[in-house]
Design a protein around this motif. Structure first.
Motif, PDB file in Angstrom:
ATOM      1  N   LEU A 136       4.889  13.231   9.177  1.00 42.97           N
ATOM      2  CA  LEU A 136       5.560  12.561   8.039  1.00 42.97           C
ATOM      3  C   LEU A 136       5.587  13.648   6.894  1.00 42.97           C
ATOM      4  N   TRP A 137       4.445  14.257   6.836  1.00 45.24           N
ATOM      5  CA  TRP A 137       4.233  15.444   5.806  1.00 45.24           C
ATOM      6  C   TRP A 137       5.214  16.709   5.951  1.00 45.24           C
ATOM      7  N   ALA A 138       5.382  16.789   7.235  1.00 49.44           N
ATOM      8  CA  ALA A 138       6.626  17.938   7.427  1.00 49.44           C
ATOM      9  C   ALA A 138       7.808  17.615   7.011  1.00 49.44           C
ATOM     10  N   GLY A 139       8.131  16.433   7.187  1.00 50.77           N
ATOM     11  CA  GLY A 139       9.629  15.855   6.671  1.00 50.77           C
ATOM     12  C   GLY A 139       9.683  16.058   5.090  1.00 50.77           C
ATOM     13  N   ARG A 140       8.483  16.007   4.678  1.00 48.98           N
ATOM     14  CA  ARG A 140       8.391  16.010   2.872  1.00 48.98           C
ATOM     15  C   ARG A 140       8.429  17.425   2.572  1.00 48.98           C
ATOM     16  N   GLU A 141       7.515  18.254   3.312  1.00 53.54           N
ATOM     17  CA  GLU A 141       7.175  19.765   2.950  1.00 53.54           C
ATOM     18  C   GLU A 141       7.888  20.616   3.807  1.00 53.54           C
ATOM     19  N   ARG A 142       9.217  20.833   3.793  1.00 54.03           N
ATOM     20  CA  ARG A 142       9.738  21.621   4.827  1.00 54.03           C
ATOM     21  C   ARG A 142       9.277  23.191   4.619  1.00 54.03           C
ATOM     22  N   ALA A 143       9.044  23.505   3.518  1.00 52.29           N
ATOM     23  CA  ALA A 143       8.795  25.040   3.135  1.00 52.29           C
ATOM     24  C   ALA A 143       7.414  25.361   3.706  1.00 52.29           C
ATOM     25  N   LYS A 144       6.712  24.430   3.493  1.00 53.95           N
ATOM     26  CA  LYS A 144       5.120  24.614   3.976  1.00 53.95           C
ATOM     27  C   LYS A 144       4.955  24.368   5.303  1.00 53.95           C
ATOM     28  N   SER A 145       5.621  23.509   5.844  1.00 48.87           N
ATOM     29  CA  SER A 145       5.454  23.107   7.458  1.00 48.87           C
ATOM     30  C   SER A 145       6.144  24.067   8.240  1.00 48.87           C
ATOM     31  N   GLY A 146       7.214  24.797   7.786  1.00 52.41           N
ATOM     32  CA  GLY A 146       7.639  26.045   8.735  1.00 52.41           C
ATOM     33  C   GLY A 146       8.247  25.080  10.035  1.00 52.41           C
ATOM     34  N   ILE A 147       8.013  25.539  11.058  1.00 48.01           N
ATOM     35  CA  ILE A 147       8.824  25.006  12.340  1.00 48.01           C
ATOM     36  C   ILE A 147       8.126  23.763  12.852  1.00 48.01           C
ATOM     37  N   MET A 148       7.196  23.299  12.116  1.00 49.16           N
ATOM     38  CA  MET A 148       6.301  22.094  12.698  1.00 49.16           C
ATOM     39  C   MET A 148       7.610  20.691  13.052  1.00 49.16           C
ATOM     40  N   LEU A 149       8.284  20.564  11.920  1.00 52.80           N
ATOM     41  CA  LEU A 149       9.252  19.488  12.082  1.00 52.80           C
ATOM     42  C   LEU A 149      10.194  19.698  13.203  1.00 52.80           C
ATOM     43  N   PRO A 150      11.040  20.571  13.338  1.00 55.14           N
ATOM     44  CA  PRO A 150      11.663  20.681  14.636  1.00 55.14           C
ATOM     45  C   PRO A 150      11.001  20.487  15.893  1.00 55.14           C
ATOM     46  N   VAL A 151       9.705  21.317  15.951  1.00 59.12           N
ATOM     47  CA  VAL A 151       8.696  21.131  17.373  1.00 59.12           C
ATOM     48  C   VAL A 151       8.446  19.644  17.372  1.00 59.12           C
ATOM     49  N   GLY A 152       7.948  19.086  16.352  1.00 54.74           N
ATOM     50  CA  GLY A 152       7.787  17.460  16.693  1.00 54.74           C
ATOM     51  C   GLY A 152       8.728  16.596  17.060  1.00 54.74           C
ATOM     52  N   ILE A 153      10.113  16.927  16.521  1.00 57.90           N
ATOM     53  CA  ILE A 153      11.219  16.172  16.889  1.00 57.90           C
ATOM     54  C   ILE A 153      11.604  16.336  18.217  1.00 57.90           C
ATOM     55  N   ALA A 154      11.574  17.867  18.661  1.00 58.85           N
ATOM     56  CA  ALA A 154      11.995  18.164  20.245  1.00 58.85           C
ATOM     57  C   ALA A 154      10.898  17.402  21.174  1.00 58.85           C
ATOM     58  N   LEU A 155       9.581  17.359  20.686  1.00 60.03           N
ATOM     59  CA  LEU A 155       8.465  16.695  21.684  1.00 60.03           C
ATOM     60  C   LEU A 155       8.944  15.337  21.869  1.00 60.03           C
ATOM     61  N   GLY A 156       9.411  14.820  20.837  1.00 62.84           N
ATOM     62  CA  GLY A 156       9.696  13.444  20.702  1.00 62.84           C
ATOM     63  C   GLY A 156      10.940  13.127  21.393  1.00 62.84           C
ATOM     64  N   VAL A 157      11.993  14.042  21.201  1.00 60.96           N
ATOM     65  CA  VAL A 157      13.148  13.588  22.143  1.00 60.96           C
ATOM     66  C   VAL A 157      12.855  13.699  23.367  1.00 60.96           C
ATOM     67  N   VAL A 158      11.939  14.651  24.013  1.00 60.61           N
ATOM     68  CA  VAL A 158      11.785  14.725  25.525  1.00 60.61           C
ATOM     69  C   VAL A 158      10.920  13.455  25.849  1.00 60.61           C
ATOM     70  N   THR A 159       9.924  13.053  24.994  1.00 60.14           N
ATOM     71  CA  THR A 159       9.087  11.844  25.390  1.00 60.14           C
ATOM     72  C   THR A 159       9.759  10.617  25.727  1.00 60.14           C
TER      73      THR A 159
END
Length: 528
Positions: free
Chosen positions: A297-320
């Protein structure tokens, strides 16, 4: 008592000792001592080539095969610890103490300890290194450092090839993750960054092409080993393979009854049923899941700070989501199984949750590193995350002294025996009915089959062949040779199967082992 069991743990020892013979006697790297006289028999199982190196060093130093296997476990855990630290500290620029905390969290993970009896899953320790090399390659691409792109990219390519040869599950899940992550990351990039990334790739196309060539070469050993086995039709059927081991929502919470904090949860949810045994226990502690949710949720708001964490999380969620079994009995994994190369060789889909830790832990640690909070609050959060990983039900079921006694009691095959088969290598082989029934149930049977009987003599044969350097026609793996008919040594026609096999393959000097006879070793011709 060491990590492992009398079955998969012993198979691991047999394969690891194969590498000891490769390194010390020059034995063929792709031909093990079992399934004789088939070629490339290493391809019927995971190769364990990476842990085979520390195992061989321990054997050279004087350790027996079982202590050497333990040393290889320590080595693989150490590789994972350092790899996660390097990924967090050097790859994602996390503060030192938090990077160390993440490395500890990764290394002591509840799910990793629970599955130490499947030592090939320790290959999870290689994936932080792959992730680090991928991150550094992309970073050097942005910085226009062509030689660095080449160096890190080739490092990734070589390690990817080695990891693919070492154990199949992890690299297949990692590849599926990358196939989903790449388009997600590109879509989430601002248009100007996406254009800049494409332009950088075009500027350094020579370095990237060189990395692809190196990667293709690095994959050759794996392809040469496994493609011939796949050509024989080695694959899991949907019903008896992946469909049987799909995770459901309760699997996500099943941390095993021995978990210090959440051990009662699987029982309360009814998720720790005997079937399909340990393969249901791939859940994550609730604290880690909650922290991951907040981090995303934080990564969705803070794209610049979170870097690649949001796409990593989304990809893991999709596989799950793709892997989960949804009521009443549906799963999108059928499409993966049907259309994605290599998916038919993946039986236990729930193992993905173990490899997902390589992405989950960086998501949480980056979140903790880049969101301001008091030191004592951070300390409490980290302490809670670490405590809930404590697992008291470690699979310490491989009895080193019992196995050494078996090796010593049986001894090497007689000199006149060019190869051997096993009826029984232990005088107490067949009073293990409860053990046999448990394995039969884990295979989806009714609990009255001969699973343990099938495993025990074949696995003992594999270890004896590896230890004494004399091949055996026995063996057992997820996929067996086409004319493998050695499942039940107690069957009345077992010796007939052996004779037929020997005639088909023109084997001479074949001996049998049955310790319940007055003379344990006997020539096949006089074995009726």
């Amino acid at each position: 008592m060491l990590y492992g069991d009398n079955y998969d743990g012993m198979i691991e020892v047999a394969i690891l000792n194969h590498w000891y013979r490769v390194f010390t006697t020059g034995a063929a790297w792709d031909v093990t001592g079992y399934f004789y006289p088939y070629a490339s028999t290493l391809g019927y199982n995971d190769t364990y080539v990476v842990p085979g190196i520390p195992f061989s060093l321990a054997r050279i130093a004087g350790a027996d095969p079982f202590l050497a296997a333990c040393a290889s476990h320590v080595a693989m855990k150490s590789i994972g610890f350092v790899g996660m630290y390097v990924l967090l500290r050097r790859g994602l620029n996390v503060r030192t103490l938090l990077a160390l905390s993440g490395a500890v969290l990764f290394t002591t993970a509840n799910v990793s300890l629970l599955h130490m009896y499947h030592a090939q899953l320790l290959s999870v320790g290689l994936f932080p290194w792959l992730s680090f090399l991928a991150v550094r390659t992309a970073r050097m691409l942005h910085r226009d450092r062509s030689y660095a792109v080449f160096a890190y990219g080739c490092g990734f390519a070589v390690l990817y090839g080695v990891t693919a040869l070492n154990a199949f599950y992890g690299v297949w899940f990692f590849s599926l993750f990358l196939a989903i992550y790449a388009p997600v990351a590109l879509m989430l990039m601002p248009a100007n960054e996406r254009q800049a990334f494409g332009a950088a790739a075009m500027r350094h196309w020579r370095a990237l092409l060189a990395c692809l060539v190196v990667g293709a070469i690095a994959l050759l050993p794996m392809l040469l080993l496994y493609l011939p086995i796949m050509a024989t039709g080695a694959r899991h059927s949907w019903e008896s393979g992946p469909h049987l081991y799909l995770p459901n929502m309760l699997t996500l919470f099943n941390v095993g009854s021995g978990n210090l904090v959440w051990g009662r949860l699987p029982t309360l949810l009814g998720a720790d049923a005997p079937f399909p045994g340990g393969e249901t226990r791939f859940g994550l502690p609730i604290g880690l899941m909650v922290a991951t949710l907040f981090a995303l949720l934080w990564a969705g708001r803070e794209r610049a700070k979170s870097g690649i964490m949001l796409p990593v999380g989304i990809a893991l969620g999709v596989v799950t989501v793709l892997a989960l079994r949804w009521p009443p009995d549906h799963s999108a994994w059928w499409y993966i199984y049907s259309y994605v190369p290599g998916a038919s060789a993946v039986r236990v889909v729930s193992r993905f949750l173990l490899f997902a830790l390589v992405g989950i832990i960086p998501i949480v640690i980056v979140f903790l590193d880049r969101t301001p909070r008091r030191g004592w609050v951070l300390t409490l959060i980290l302490a809670g995350l670490l405590v809930e990983e404590v697992q008291l039900d470690a699979p310490l079921t491989l009895d080193r002294h019992a196995q050494l006694r078996m090796l010593a009691a049986v001894g090497p095959p007689p000199a006149q025996c060019s190869a051997f088969f096993v009826v029984s290598a232990r005088s107490a082989d067949f009073p293990v009915l409860a053990e046999s029934r448990a394995i039969d149930r884990a295979w989806g049977g009714d609990g009255i089959g001969t699973g343990g009987w099938s495993y025990r003599p074949n696995v003992d044969a594999m270890v004896l062949a590896s230890y004494y350097g004399r091949p055996t026609i026995n063996g057992i793996s997820s996929f067996n040779p086409p004319d493998w008919t050695f499942a039940n040594p107690q069957a009345a026609d077992y010796l007939d199967h052996v004779r037929s096999y020997a005639m088909r393959h023109r084997l001479h000097g074949l001996c049998g082992l049955d310790v319940r006879r007055a003379v344990s070793w006997f020539p096949l011709a006089h074995g009726a």
